[in-house]
Motif scaffolding. Structure first.
Motif, PDB file in Angstrom:
ATOM      1  N   UNK A 191      47.711 -26.654 -43.299  1.00  0.00           N
ATOM      2  CA  UNK A 191      47.179 -25.371 -42.862  1.00  0.00           C
ATOM      3  C   UNK A 191      46.140 -25.495 -41.744  1.00  0.00           C
ATOM      4  N   UNK A 192      45.488 -26.644 -41.623  1.00  0.00           N
ATOM      5  CA  UNK A 192      44.407 -26.816 -40.639  1.00  0.00           C
ATOM      6  C   UNK A 192      44.783 -26.410 -39.218  1.00  0.00           C
ATOM      7  N   UNK A 193      45.991 -26.747 -38.731  1.00  0.00           N
ATOM      8  CA  UNK A 193      46.332 -26.348 -37.355  1.00  0.00           C
ATOM      9  C   UNK A 193      46.386 -24.827 -37.125  1.00  0.00           C
ATOM     10  N   UNK A 194      46.452 -24.036 -38.205  1.00  0.00           N
ATOM     11  CA  UNK A 194      46.538 -22.591 -38.058  1.00  0.00           C
ATOM     12  C   UNK A 194      45.175 -21.928 -37.843  1.00  0.00           C
ATOM     13  N   UNK A 195      44.104 -22.667 -38.071  1.00  0.00           N
ATOM     14  CA  UNK A 195      42.776 -22.082 -37.916  1.00  0.00           C
ATOM     15  C   UNK A 195      42.313 -22.157 -36.470  1.00  0.00           C
TER      16      UNK A 195
ATOM     17  N   UNK B 167      54.873  -4.037 -39.437  1.00  0.00           N
ATOM     18  CA  UNK B 167      54.699  -5.477 -39.396  1.00  0.00           C
ATOM     19  C   UNK B 167      53.349  -5.786 -40.029  1.00  0.00           C
ATOM     20  N   UNK B 168      53.339  -6.688 -40.998  1.00  0.00           N
ATOM     21  CA  UNK B 168      52.085  -7.168 -41.578  1.00  0.00           C
ATOM     22  C   UNK B 168      51.843  -8.560 -41.013  1.00  0.00           C
ATOM     23  N   UNK B 169      50.631  -8.802 -40.545  1.00  0.00           N
ATOM     24  CA  UNK B 169      50.308 -10.083 -39.922  1.00  0.00           C
ATOM     25  C   UNK B 169      49.251 -10.834 -40.723  1.00  0.00           C
ATOM     26  N   UNK B 170      49.249 -12.146 -40.514  1.00  0.00           N
ATOM     27  CA  UNK B 170      48.261 -13.037 -41.122  1.00  0.00           C
ATOM     28  C   UNK B 170      47.780 -13.985 -40.044  1.00  0.00           C
ATOM     29  N   UNK B 171      46.472 -14.127 -39.951  1.00  0.00           N
ATOM     30  CA  UNK B 171      45.874 -15.103 -39.056  1.00  0.00           C
ATOM     31  C   UNK B 171      44.820 -15.861 -39.871  1.00  0.00           C
ATOM     32  N   UNK B 172      45.068 -17.140 -40.117  1.00  0.00           N
ATOM     33  CA  UNK B 172      44.140 -17.973 -40.888  1.00  0.00           C
ATOM     34  C   UNK B 172      42.973 -18.334 -39.983  1.00  0.00           C
ATOM     35  N   UNK B 173      41.775 -17.885 -40.337  1.00  0.00           N
ATOM     36  CA  UNK B 173      40.616 -18.099 -39.459  1.00  0.00           C
ATOM     37  C   UNK B 173      39.595 -19.086 -40.003  1.00  0.00           C
TER      38      UNK B 173
ATOM     39  N   UNK C 200      44.047 -19.317 -33.172  1.00  0.00           N
ATOM     40  CA  UNK C 200      44.796 -19.303 -34.427  1.00  0.00           C
ATOM     41  C   UNK C 200      46.169 -18.677 -34.210  1.00  0.00           C
ATOM     42  N   UNK C 201      47.167 -19.230 -34.891  1.00  0.00           N
ATOM     43  CA  UNK C 201      48.513 -18.688 -34.816  1.00  0.00           C
ATOM     44  C   UNK C 201      48.638 -17.493 -35.759  1.00  0.00           C
ATOM     45  N   UNK C 202      49.451 -16.527 -35.352  1.00  0.00           N
ATOM     46  CA  UNK C 202      49.655 -15.337 -36.167  1.00  0.00           C
ATOM     47  C   UNK C 202      51.039 -15.391 -36.807  1.00  0.00           C
ATOM     48  N   UNK C 203      51.090 -15.105 -38.097  1.00  0.00           N
ATOM     49  CA  UNK C 203      52.342 -15.003 -38.836  1.00  0.00           C
ATOM     50  C   UNK C 203      52.645 -13.521 -39.018  1.00  0.00           C
TER      51      UNK C 203
ATOM     52  N   UNK D  72      41.407 -15.067 -44.121  1.00  0.00           N
ATOM     53  CA  UNK D  72      42.492 -14.600 -43.260  1.00  0.00           C
ATOM     54  C   UNK D  72      42.165 -13.218 -42.717  1.00  0.00           C
ATOM     55  N   UNK D  73      42.467 -13.023 -41.459  1.00  0.00           N
ATOM     56  CA  UNK D  73      42.394 -11.691 -40.873  1.00  0.00           C
ATOM     57  C   UNK D  73      43.819 -11.170 -40.819  1.00  0.00           C
ATOM     58  N   UNK D  74      43.988  -9.927 -41.255  1.00  0.00           N
ATOM     59  CA  UNK D  74      45.327  -9.363 -41.361  1.00  0.00           C
ATOM     60  C   UNK D  74      45.374  -7.971 -40.752  1.00  0.00           C
ATOM     61  N   UNK D  75      46.579  -7.600 -40.343  1.00  0.00           N
ATOM     62  CA  UNK D  75      46.800  -6.235 -39.874  1.00  0.00           C
ATOM     63  C   UNK D  75      48.105  -5.720 -40.462  1.00  0.00           C
ATOM     64  N   UNK D  76      48.209  -4.413 -40.495  1.00  0.00           N
ATOM     65  CA  UNK D  76      49.482  -3.736 -40.718  1.00  0.00           C
ATOM     66  C   UNK D  76      49.663  -2.881 -39.475  1.00  0.00           C
TER      67      UNK D  76
END
Length: 136
Positions: A131-135, A77-83, A3-6, A92-96
């Motif tokens: 959105x599918x390619x991000x998973x 940095x806040x991140x988003x990873x669509x899983x 998955x790509x991370x934003x 979505x899995x996220x971090x700060x």
């Protein structure tokens, strides 16, 4: 495919902190919300798209693990990873983070609902396709 991370850069302001200059716990959820909003906007699904398709996204489930504190004036940095992407929801899995160090980790499921009745509805096909390619 992984998955790509934003990522969204943020700064900690006085309004984000408690009396000791430490980020108040609920504000990590706000940081994650901003990152999800900007992730969707970057994919072409800003508020105009959402409103014109008579839908909303609401948080259905959220779990946050707090690892280390952020402080006043920190660059974060806040991140988003669509899983996971399903017919009416996405997870979505996220971090700060601060300088690569994870301060908070979140697992968030958002559901698609219609604006009028706030009842579950299928995510529009155009959105699912984009959105599918991000998973994973």
């Amino acid at each position: 495919m992984a998955a790509e991370e934003f990522s969204l850069p943020l700064r900690v302001y006085i309004e984000d902190t408690d009396a000791g200059g430490i980020v108040y716990y609920v504000n990590y959820l706000k940081f994650m919300e901003r990152a999800r909003t900007e992730f969707m906007r970057a994919q072409g699904f800003g508020k105009d798209y959402i409103f014109n398709h008579d839908l909303m996204f609401v948080v259905r489930d959220v779990a946050v693990k707090y690892v280390a504190p952020a402080q006043l004036d920190d660059e974060l940095t806040a991140t988003v990873c669509l899983v996971a992407l399903k017919g009416a929801s996405m997870r979505m899995q996220q971090t700060v983070q601060r300088s690569g160090q994870v301060l908070a980790r979140g697992d968030v499921t958002i559901a698609c609902v219609d604006r009028a009745g706030v009842k579950p509805r299928r995510i529009p096909e155009q959105m699912l396709e984009r959105l599918a390619p991000f998973t994973e």
